[in-house]
Design a protein around this motif. Structure first.
Motif, PDB file in Angstrom:
ATOM      1  N   UNK A 197      -3.587  -4.385  -1.644  1.00 26.40           N
ATOM      2  CA  UNK A 197      -2.633  -4.043  -3.025  1.00 26.40           C
ATOM      3  C   UNK A 197      -3.631  -2.716  -3.385  1.00 26.40           C
ATOM      4  N   UNK A 198      -5.182  -1.886  -2.754  1.00 27.12           N
ATOM      5  CA  UNK A 198      -5.369  -1.183  -2.584  1.00 27.12           C
ATOM      6  C   UNK A 198      -4.480   0.306  -2.143  1.00 27.12           C
ATOM      7  N   UNK A 199      -4.532  -0.031  -0.753  1.00 28.61           N
ATOM      8  CA  UNK A 199      -3.125   0.735  -0.408  1.00 28.61           C
ATOM      9  C   UNK A 199      -1.985   0.809  -1.082  1.00 28.61           C
ATOM     10  N   UNK A 200      -1.429   0.170  -1.650  1.00 30.53           N
ATOM     11  CA  UNK A 200      -0.217   0.219  -2.569  1.00 30.53           C
ATOM     12  C   UNK A 200      -0.365   0.589  -3.835  1.00 30.53           C
ATOM     13  N   UNK A 201      -1.710   0.280  -4.527  1.00 29.82           N
ATOM     14  CA  UNK A 201      -1.415   0.881  -5.947  1.00 29.82           C
ATOM     15  C   UNK A 201      -1.574   2.731  -5.396  1.00 29.82           C
ATOM     16  N   UNK A 202      -2.964   3.399  -4.726  1.00 33.83           N
ATOM     17  CA  UNK A 202      -2.065   4.831  -4.351  1.00 33.83           C
ATOM     18  C   UNK A 202      -1.541   5.147  -4.061  1.00 33.83           C
TER      19      UNK A 202
END
Length: 296
Positions: free
Chosen positions: A15-20
């Motif tokens: 989720x951190x990668x997708x949001x970034x």
């Protein structure tokens, strides 16, 4: 069971990668002159990835709030203020609905006119039946946009055979559990159903919840806007796509307030009975009218 737990943690980590990636590449989903960007919004808006981004944000904010309670109180006040502001504004639709119904009766029964003209310069002219069916929209505005406002105000009917008999701490635990296993899942299911339901009435080819991203990108070659403008009667209200938009708005607001309700319940549990209804912005009818405020 182990695989399911691993899958959840993997999605939280991603989720951190997708949001970034979404923030750093806005042109991939904000540039709606690109048909593929529209299809990416359609796909990711109802995707597992989007859910875990929202859920991970909730987890991160909860963690920060546990460390710094004043931060969590700020989140609660902000989200409750948002619910109150939207609800108080949308509640005026009730007055508009009553006034419009009175005008319709006068136009039909006294002036015997088949249409109604409103405005100056370029008037808004529709058949009376259009305005009659439009009343449903005002009702939908109240139901969808005032739901969380009513919750903040304590206006929803509660069956509390158990809740009323337990103490402060037990009530807060029930509230926290309820927000996690009832409010949030209900909001997610409503969003998942309503998201594709809305887009099927806005664009063609019709997207499906079972479509992969690659399939939707292929469909984007033939994409065109096809906003629903068909009424139930020949001259009736033709903006029924707005009801689908309101359904999504309702689900989003319920999810946001489920977060706020969980945080408030946690803080009141931690700080004790003296913190009950702390910072709560409730409407009042004035001195002596307390018995009529809220429904329990």
């Amino acid at each position: 069971m182990l695989d399911a737990i691993l899958w959840v943690f993997q999605n939280i980590a991603m989720a951190f990668y997708n949001l970034g990636y979404a923030i750093s590449h806005p042109q991939l989903w904000l540039d709606w002159s690109d048909k593929q960007a529209i299809m990416r919004v359609v796909y990711y808006g109802g995707s597992v990835e989007f859910f875990f981004v929202a859920f991970t944000i909730f987890l991160v904010l909860t963690g920060i709030g546990i460390w710094k309670n004043s931060f969590m109180w700020g989140l609660v006040r902000g989200l409750e203020g948002f619910a109150n502001t939207v609800g108080r504004f949308a509640a005026w639709a009730g007055l508009i609905m009553v006034i419009q119904q009175i005008i319709i009766v006068f136009i039909q029964r006294i002036f015997a006119r088949p249409d109604l003209v409103i405005g100056f310069g370029i008037p808004l002219q529709f058949d009376v039946s259009w305005y009659s069916e439009e009343l449903k929209l005002y009702n939908a505005l109240i139901v969808t946009l005032c739901a969380t406002y009513t919750f903040v105000q304590g206006g929803h009917v509660r069956v509390d055979l158990i809740y009323s008999a337990v103490g402060h701490s037990a009530k807060r635990v029930i509230d926290m559990v309820g927000s996690l296993i009832f409010m949030m899942p209900m909001a997610v299911l409503t969003w998942m159903y309503g998201w594709y339901f809305m887009w099927r009435h806005l664009i063609v080819p019709n997207p499906s919840a079972s479509d992969t991203l690659d399939r939707l990108l292929m469909k984007s070659r033939a994409l065109r806007w096809n906003v629903e403008t068909i009424g139930f009667s020949p001259n009736g209200f033709n903006g029924y796509f707005l009801f689908k938009v309101l359904l999504i708005s309702f689900a989003g607001m319920v999810f946001l307030h489920a977060m706020a309700f969980f945080w408030r319940s946690y803080l009141e549990f931690k700080e004790g009975p003296e913190s009950a209804n702390k910072y709560l912005d409730k409407d009042t009818l004035g001195a002596g009218e307390e018995a009529y405020e809220g429904t329990h």
